[in-house]
Write a protein that holds these residues in place. Sequence first.
Motif, mmCIF file in Angstrom:
data_model
loop_
_atom_site.group_PDB
_atom_site.id
_atom_site.type_symbol
_atom_site.label_atom_id
_atom_site.label_comp_id
_atom_site.label_asym_id
_atom_site.label_seq_id
_atom_site.Cartn_x
_atom_site.Cartn_y
_atom_site.Cartn_z
ATOM 1 N N CYS A 1 37.656 21.801 47.309
ATOM 2 C CA CYS A 1 37.764 22.773 46.207
ATOM 3 C C CYS A 1 36.609 23.773 46.265
ATOM 4 O O CYS A 1 35.454 23.398 46.450
ATOM 5 N N LEU A 2 36.946 25.065 46.082
ATOM 6 C CA LEU A 2 35.943 26.134 46.124
ATOM 7 C C LEU A 2 35.374 26.432 44.734
ATOM 8 O O LEU A 2 34.539 27.316 44.597
ATOM 9 N N SER A 3 35.881 25.754 43.708
ATOM 10 C CA SER A 3 35.470 26.039 42.322
ATOM 11 C C SER A 3 35.690 27.516 41.987
ATOM 12 O O SER A 3 34.913 28.127 41.262
ATOM 13 N N CYS A 4 36.767 28.083 42.519
ATOM 14 C CA CYS A 4 36.994 29.521 42.354
ATOM 15 C C CYS A 4 37.665 29.866 41.028
ATOM 16 O O CYS A 4 37.683 31.020 40.618
ATOM 17 N N ASN B 1 40.841 30.008 40.379
ATOM 18 C CA ASN B 1 42.190 30.594 40.493
ATOM 19 C C ASN B 1 43.235 29.756 39.761
ATOM 20 O O ASN B 1 44.126 30.291 39.101
ATOM 21 N N CYS B 2 43.144 28.424 39.930
ATOM 22 C CA CYS B 2 44.175 27.561 39.357
ATOM 23 C C CYS B 2 44.232 27.710 37.834
ATOM 24 O O CYS B 2 45.313 27.747 37.252
ATOM 25 N N THR B 3 43.074 27.805 37.197
ATOM 26 C CA THR B 3 43.068 27.887 35.733
ATOM 27 C C THR B 3 43.536 29.260 35.257
ATOM 28 O O THR B 3 44.174 29.374 34.211
ATOM 29 N N ARG C 1 33.780 19.182 37.768
ATOM 30 C CA ARG C 1 34.608 20.249 37.179
ATOM 31 C C ARG C 1 36.082 20.047 37.538
ATOM 32 O O ARG C 1 36.955 20.239 36.696
ATOM 33 N N TYR C 2 36.360 19.663 38.794
ATOM 34 C CA TYR C 2 37.770 19.404 39.142
ATOM 35 C C TYR C 2 38.301 18.224 38.317
ATOM 36 O O TYR C 2 39.414 18.258 37.792
ATOM 37 N N ARG C 3 37.476 17.173 38.199
ATOM 38 C CA ARG C 3 37.913 15.996 37.430
ATOM 39 C C ARG C 3 38.183 16.373 35.976
ATOM 40 O O ARG C 3 39.162 15.921 35.374
ATOM 41 N N TRP D 1 48.603 29.319 44.401
ATOM 42 C CA TRP D 1 47.510 30.291 44.291
ATOM 43 C C TRP D 1 46.135 29.680 44.533
ATOM 44 O O TRP D 1 45.126 30.370 44.404
ATOM 45 N N CYS D 2 46.085 28.410 44.907
ATOM 46 C CA CYS D 2 44.817 27.799 45.339
ATOM 47 C C CYS D 2 44.546 28.282 46.765
ATOM 48 O O CYS D 2 45.358 28.051 47.657
ATOM 49 N N PRO D 3 43.432 28.935 47.006
ATOM 50 C CA PRO D 3 43.210 29.488 48.352
ATOM 51 C C PRO D 3 43.117 28.434 49.432
ATOM 52 O O PRO D 3 43.320 28.742 50.610
ATOM 53 N N VAL D 4 42.821 27.174 49.055
ATOM 54 C CA VAL D 4 42.777 26.124 50.081
ATOM 55 C C VAL D 4 43.945 25.147 49.931
ATOM 56 O O VAL D 4 43.956 24.091 50.563
ATOM 57 N N GLY D 5 44.934 25.504 49.111
ATOM 58 C CA GLY D 5 46.180 24.743 49.050
ATOM 59 C C GLY D 5 46.065 23.358 48.440
ATOM 60 O O GLY D 5 46.821 22.455 48.812
HETATM 61 S S1 SF4 Z 1 42.218 27.189 42.873
HETATM 62 FE FE1 SF4 Z 1 41.840 25.472 44.297
HETATM 63 S S2 SF4 Z 1 39.801 25.913 45.165
HETATM 64 FE FE2 SF4 Z 1 40.000 27.201 43.327
HETATM 65 S S3 SF4 Z 1 39.093 25.933 41.664
HETATM 66 FE FE3 SF4 Z 1 41.318 25.502 41.661
HETATM 67 S S4 SF4 Z 1 41.551 23.667 42.948
HETATM 68 FE FE4 SF4 Z 1 39.502 24.536 43.398
#
Ligand code: SF4
Length: 342
Positions: free
Chosen positions: A234-237, A239-241, A292-294, A322-326
């Motif tokens: 996870c890039l903590s970007c 996007n998902c939220t 943060r992901y958890r 839309w997660c850049p790393v899928g």
């Molecule tokens: S979109 Fe993917 S990489 Fe970005 S915060 Fe969410 S799970 Fe992490």
Amino acid sequence: MIGPKPAEGALTYAPIAPEDLPRGLTDAQAPGHYRLEPGPPDRWFDYVVGPHSWKAWLFPARQKLFSADRTAAGFDLTAHEDPYPPTAFFGVRACEIAAIEVQDRVFDNGTFADDGYARRRAATLIVAVNCARAAETCFCAAMETGPRARQGYDLALTELATGTGLLLEIGSDRGAAVAARLALPPADPARQVEARAVSDRAAATQTRRMPQDVAARLSANPEHPQWDDVASRCLSCANCTLACPTCFCSDVEEVTDLSGAHAERWRSWDSCFSIDFTHVHGGPVRRSTRSRYRQWMTHKLSSWHDQFGTSGCVGCGRCIAWCPVGIDITAEAAAICKGGPP
Ligand code: SF4
Ligand code: SF4
């Protein structure tokens, strides 16, 4: 009327005229992948959801809340509300109606009622479109939110086999008032059966599932090694939220002019993935990507039930595409539910 509009290679939701409805488009979606592509030229609705969701209109990404002006005696406060004329959302998918109903519980629940949200919601007519195909990332059938809208719409359209027309269903008195102005023949029973079959076929193509006991398993496994595994990708970007139609976190900021005579308070979308989101005295509470992901996934799939009596996920698949790393929320949930204590 707000509806689907191709822009920058994706379907967005923007003001459109009826003649602007895109036709002959489809989409290819997969983890970390979205492409808008030519589809069958005569089909109106063969695409599904893109990066935008209707929350951008009901809960705008940036809103002025009030302003303050210095006076001789102190300052005057003026509440601010952006204009929102009677609006139709055209082309709302079943999972998106479910997402709006989730946000209704968040913003319109009496305890923390948001007047602006309630006003915009009341002024919105919902014209649903039942999905005739699902993207590879969709899992609304597993979340029991689609692909056929069961409630929460004023009118609903189903596109039948190419060239055989559309079935219109009425879901409210407001919808009936609109339909009464159209010279439409009653639908014969065969078309009603066909409309159900259209959505059933879309549901049958979905392969992603959510584990049955996901809420309990996530809350029982805060130290599962999968949290480290997903944090390494996870890039903590955030996007998902931002793409998620139910995420609702926000921040407020004050801005002042240079003279100090005028100040404004603005609210803008924020994310549990931004490190400053939990900044308190002494620094942020959730310092690691793992935490943060958890937080995001356990809130969405587990503690949301305690807070709002529903899952925070409607199975739209946006966070996967839309997660850049899928990263795939269904795969992460399955991995955590497989190991660790029950
Ligand atoms: S979109 Fe993917 S990489 Fe970005 S915060 Fe969410 S799970 Fe992490
Ligand atoms: S968590 Fe992902 S799949 Fe679920 S509603 Fe949000 S964006 Fe859609």
